[in-house]
Structure formats: structure tokens, C-alpha cells
Design an enzyme around this catalytic site. Structure first.
Site, PDB file in Angstrom:
ATOM      1  N   CYS A 141      66.343  32.676  34.019  1.00 25.00           N
ATOM      2  CA  CYS A 141      65.815  32.624  32.650  1.00 25.00           C
ATOM      3  C   CYS A 141      64.683  31.601  32.552  1.00 25.00           C
ATOM      4  O   CYS A 141      64.912  30.404  32.731  1.00 25.00           O
ATOM      5  CB  CYS A 141      66.974  32.268  31.714  1.00 25.00           C
ATOM      6  SG  CYS A 141      66.486  31.741  30.069  1.00 25.00           S
TER       7      CYS A 141
ATOM      8  N   CYS B 174      65.091  28.895  29.917  1.00 25.61           N
ATOM      9  CA  CYS B 174      66.166  27.991  30.356  1.00 25.61           C
ATOM     10  C   CYS B 174      65.615  26.956  31.329  1.00 25.61           C
ATOM     11  O   CYS B 174      65.951  25.768  31.247  1.00 25.61           O
ATOM     12  CB  CYS B 174      67.294  28.768  31.042  1.00 25.61           C
ATOM     13  SG  CYS B 174      68.097  29.991  29.996  1.00 25.61           S
TER      14      CYS B 174
END
Length: 106
Positions: free
Chosen positions: A31, A34
Site C-alpha cells: 500500500c 501506508c
């Protein structure tokens, strides 16, 4: 110097978040947002060392926890006080926004 806590199962989650204030970051290695948030989480772990618990949960490894807390997008940040979820943020957030939320719970 603080370090974030990696949570891998429900028992660890319960034990870690039952008392005080905790920030739990649901993330995954693939991600992009992230990964952008990761250095902020590390800084927060240092800033709040001894005051709040800063935790990370890899949703690829702990899918049951992601399902239990209704995480549909990552990163999702849960703010927990004495074992109860009191707020959440979805998506990459600024360090100031996250710090302000944690401070409001202390």
C-alpha cells in the site's frame, strides 16, 4: 526511545489496547499511502513514548482483525481509549492531525 508495537493476533490486540490510549495503524506492505505514513508512525512512537501506545497491524497477516474492525481501506487509523474505539481516520494523514487526536484523548 519509543518503538511502535506490532500486533499479530486478537490476544495481543486486546492485551495492548485494554488500558490507556492506543493508536492502531492497519496497513499492508503493498500500500503506497501506508508506506508514506510509516515514518510518521515511527515518529509518533517516539513522541508518545510512555504516554500512548502506537501500534501497527499488517492486514495481510491479521485479516481477522481487519474484518472485526470493519477496515475496508488502508491505511486506517483507530484511536482506542481503555479498550474502546473512540475515533478513526482513513487514508494518509498529517503528523499534526494524528498528534492532535492522540493528545485530545490523553
Amino acid at each position: 526511545m519509543g518503538k511502535y508495537i506490532e500486533i499479530v493476533n486478537k490476544d495481543e490486540f486486546s492485551a495492548t489496547t485494554k488500558d490507556g490510549v492506543s493508536l492502531v495503524d492497519f496497513w499492508a506492505p503493498w500500500c503506497g499511502p501506508c508506506r508514506m505514513l510509516a515514518p510518521v508512525i515511527e515518529e509518533l512512537a517516539n513522541d508518545f513514548d510512555g504516554k500512548a501506545k502506537i501500534c501497527k497491524i499488517n492486514t495481510d497477516e491479521a485479516q481477522d482483525l481487519a474484518v472485526e474492525f470493519g477496515v475496508r481501506s488502508i491505511p486506517t487509523l483507530l484511536f482506542i481509549k481503555d479498550g474502546q474505539v473512540v475515533d478513526q481516520m482513513i487514508g494518509a494523514q498529517s503528523k499534526v492531525a494524528i498528534s492532535d487526536k492522540i493528545n485530545s484523548l490523553l
